[in-house]
Design a protein around this motif. Structure first.
Motif: not given
Length: 253
Positions: A68-69, A71
């Motif tokens: 989740s979220g 890079t």
């Protein structure tokens, strides 16, 4: 509840995923412990069994927060951790058994595919739901087509759905199907049976399986000649032959 439990009993290493409250979902830390436990087992350990706590799940795969979220660099780091852990299971020189006691999803399903033997009960459900998260199934999901054929592998991966034992009857995915209460006992029995062979021959045979997957037919055959011959540098090979000779003679009588 937290990190996987690791226990050595009667020459068998038991690795048990240990978050039943979230269906044994895995973290990167869990993967590192599994990789270490598979790679660094001592010579007294003759087989490794991987299973899950409780009766609902082997593992639901990676915890959703893992991806989740993050890079691109973090994604590469985390999928590399999965690759390295599952690869350690696949390349382990000792026999590995997945005692699948419940739902088996994602990275956990890949780990089961990487094991030498899979034992399950009739209600087990398995799948690779990654496409539903917008990410592909990768690393050892590539083993799936070797087990069930390309057509079925595409169905499992592209739908992201959960499947049952009866969905793979033409190309059985699991080696043994037993009652739910018998999964662990059958894993123990199978581990004991595989432990009867020399550690050297099991390691050599597993190298050959990997060679056959990654080389041409003739190259794999040629490499097998060298591996076969090298085993005779071990006294355990000569001892095993000596033990087998009288037992073979008795079977003929």
């Amino acid at each position: 509840m937290g990190l996987p439990k690791v226990a050595d009993k009667e020459g068998i290493r038991w690795i048990t995923f240990n978050r039943p409250e979230i269906r044994n979902a895995l973290t990167v830390e869990d993967l590192r412990l599994v990789q270490e436990s598979v790679s660094e087992s001592n010579k007294d350990i003759r087989a490794i069994v991987i299973t899950g706590t409780g009766d609902l799940a082997f593992t639901a795969g990676m915890h959703i927060e893992t991806f989740s979220g993050i890079t691109v660099d973090q994604a590469r780091e985390r999928i590399t951790a999965i690759r390295d852990c599952v690869g350690a299971v696949r390349l382990c020189p000792k026999p590995t058994i997945a005692a699948v006691n419940g739902v088996c999803i994602g990275a956990g399903f890949e780990m089961a595919l990487a094991c030498d033997i899979r034992i399950a009960h009739p209600s087990v459900r398995f799948g690779l739901p990654e496409v539903k998260l917008g990410i592909p199934s990768v690393v050892d999901a590539s083993l799936l087509q070797h087990h069930v054929g390309l057509s079925k592998a595409k169905e499992i991966i592209l739908t992201g759905d959960l499947f049952g034992i009866d969905d793979c009857t033409t190309s059985p995915l699991f080696n043994k199907i037993v009652a739910p209460e018998a999964v662990i006992a059958e894993a123990h029995r199978t581990a004991g049976k595989l432990s009867e062979h020399t550690a050297e021959v099991i390691a050599a045979q597993k190298i050959l399986f990997e060679t056959w997957l990654n080389t041409s037919l003739q190259e794999g055959i040629d490499i097998s000649v060298d591996i076969f011959a090298e085993l005779f540098s071990n006294q355990t090979t000569h001892d095993a032959i000596a033990r087998y000779a009288p037992s073979a003679a008795n079977r003929k009588n």
